[in-house]
Scaffold this active site. Structure first.
Site, mmCIF file in Angstrom:
data_model
loop_
_atom_site.group_PDB
_atom_site.id
_atom_site.type_symbol
_atom_site.label_atom_id
_atom_site.label_comp_id
_atom_site.label_asym_id
_atom_site.label_seq_id
_atom_site.Cartn_x
_atom_site.Cartn_y
_atom_site.Cartn_z
ATOM 1 N N ILE A 223 0.858 -1.193 0.000
ATOM 2 C CA ILE A 223 0.000 0.000 0.000
ATOM 3 C C ILE A 223 0.893 1.242 0.000
ATOM 4 C CG2 ILE A 223 -1.792 1.272 1.237
ATOM 5 C CD1 ILE A 223 -2.676 -1.375 2.481
ATOM 6 N N ASN A 230 -1.249 6.204 8.743
ATOM 7 C CA ASN A 230 -1.216 5.938 10.183
ATOM 8 C C ASN A 230 -0.872 7.189 10.974
ATOM 9 O OD1 ASN A 230 -2.010 3.269 10.535
ATOM 10 N ND2 ASN A 230 0.044 2.451 10.225
ATOM 11 N N HIS A 235 -3.972 4.609 14.038
ATOM 12 C CA HIS A 235 -3.881 3.188 13.698
ATOM 13 C C HIS A 235 -5.247 2.534 13.508
ATOM 14 C CE1 HIS A 235 0.456 2.635 14.023
ATOM 15 N NE2 HIS A 235 0.424 3.524 14.992
ATOM 16 N N ASP A 239 -5.863 0.306 10.382
ATOM 17 C CA ASP A 239 -6.328 -1.085 10.406
ATOM 18 C C ASP A 239 -7.550 -1.273 9.512
ATOM 19 O OD1 ASP A 239 -4.337 -1.764 12.124
ATOM 20 O OD2 ASP A 239 -5.593 -1.914 13.912
ATOM 21 N N ARG A 254 -8.632 -14.558 -8.065
ATOM 22 C CA ARG A 254 -9.476 -15.733 -8.281
ATOM 23 C C ARG A 254 -9.391 -16.674 -7.088
ATOM 24 N NH1 ARG A 254 -6.118 -17.211 -13.445
ATOM 25 N NH2 ARG A 254 -4.632 -16.951 -11.743
ATOM 26 N N GLU A 265 1.887 -3.411 5.782
ATOM 27 C CA GLU A 265 1.025 -3.106 4.635
ATOM 28 C C GLU A 265 1.437 -3.880 3.400
ATOM 29 O OE1 GLU A 265 4.291 0.094 4.525
ATOM 30 O OE2 GLU A 265 3.308 -1.222 5.967
#
Length: 361
Positions: A223, A230, A235, A239, A254, A265
């Site tokens: 990410i 954060n 946090h 989360d 799939r 992350e």
């Protein structure tokens, strides 16, 4: 009242052996080995040479099939011994229509069902997880299960399901529910052995030729600017973002793809595809799904992805390192993009490594 089994009860002689097998089963710390142990336990107890375990996902789609077979082999010195073999079915399309029809009934009724196959009986029992049918134990023989055998099978499957759930929880990330880093590292050797197997064989003059297995790619997904999220929002929001991203990835990948939360992350995915272009499209679909989603507080969010073909001739830790280097390059090039290790090598950004040459980072 005496609750002990009668001396002439044929099932009383099975009890010590069954308890021993259950003891060994619950000493296993690996879900795949536990599945194999279940088949090795029930096959001999039922007097059958072949048993099978069918696993389904939360959409009732078949995702894994294990076959257990034992046979008598006579050595050159005349001594006979039993040989066991557990194999995972590579092509799920090869599952017979009889089994599919039978297991569909088991799923709908949530109880054991039978189906005639010639002069023999095909028998399937449900496996439960979280109160839902998540698979089937299947075997075939010349008669249906007796009341005593039925009770024994149900008991063993209940022990198996309860213990499997405990093991599965230990391999799951507590926040996202995805497999965790330990689960990935525990599975690396078996995954790579699977990658190296041929899908099938073709008979040719003088022998047979291996038909290569499917191609796989390993990706590391990260990410973008997550530390900033954060630091800015706290946090709890962080989360929530992690959970939403993991759900989006789970929905976009799939059911046959493997997805792990590797740490913080960072996520790892292993996918199969016919070629590099299809693999890239799979990862691009995930990147676009996250880019298009509206997240709480932060609204706009992106991910960077680096990936590498999972060559069975290269150690898995090296493949992971190459995917990670590709991810780092994607970050350096502006984030919200995908880099393939092989493309970076061809472009001269990375030096091409010999497969026998280790990498150090």
């Amino acid at each position: 009242m005496n609750d002990l089994p009668a001396k002439n009860d044929p099932n009383s002689s099975r009890l010590p052996g069954l308890l021993g097998k259950l003891g060994k089963m619950t000493s296993i710390r690996d879900t795949e080995l536990l599945e194999q142990s279940l088949l090795r336990t029930l096959g001999p107890l039922l007097g059958v040479l072949d048993t099978a375990l069918y696993r389904t996902d939360d959409r009732n789609a078949l995702v894994r099939v294990l076959h257990y077979h034992r046979s008598k082999v006579v050595e050159s010195d005349g001594v006979a011994r039993m040989v066991e073999r557990v194999e995972e079915v590579q092509n799920l399309a090869d599952v017979s229509t009889d089994v599919i029809a039978l297991t569909d009934n088991v799923r709908l009724l949530a109880k054991p069902c039978t189906r005639m196959r010639g002069r023999e009986v095909l028998i399937a029992y449900p496996l439960f997880g979280g109160g839902e049918v998540c698979g089937y134990f299947v075997f075939q023989r010349d008669r249906e299960a007796s009341a005593a055998e039925d009770a024994m099978i149900r008991g063993v499957l209940e022990v198996f399901s309860n213990y499997y759930t405990l093991l599965d929880i230990s391999q799951r990330d507590r926040l996202t529910g995805l497999f965790n880093r330990q689960a990935l590292e525990n599975s690396f050797d078996r995954i790579w052995n699977l990658l190296g197997r041929p899908d099938s064989y073709e008979e040719i003059p003088g022998g047979r030729r291996e038909i290569p297995g499917q191609l796989y790619w390993l990706a590391v997904l990260d990410i973008d600017h997550f530390k900033q999220i954060n630091d800015t929002f706290g946090h709890m929001v962080g989360d929530e973002i992690l959970l939403l991203v993991s759900r989006l990835m789970s929905q976009t990948f799939r059911s046959t793809d493997l997805l792990y939360r590797y740490g913080g992350e960072e996520f790892v995915a292993i996918v199969n595809a016919e070629n590099a272009a299809i693999a890239h499209n799979i990862f691009e679909r995930v990147r676009l799904a996250i880019e298009a989603h509206s997240f709480p507080r932060v609204e706009h969010l992106t991910v960077s992805i680096g990936y590498c073909r999972a060559n069975p001739d290269i150690l898995p830790v090296e493949v992971l390192s190459r995917a990670d280097r590709s991810l780092y390059q994607a970050k350096q090039d502006g984030r919200n993009r995908i880099h393939d290790y092989d493309d970076l090598v061809k472009a001269g950004i990375f030096r091409e490594m010999d497969y026998s040459e280790p990498e150090f980072f």
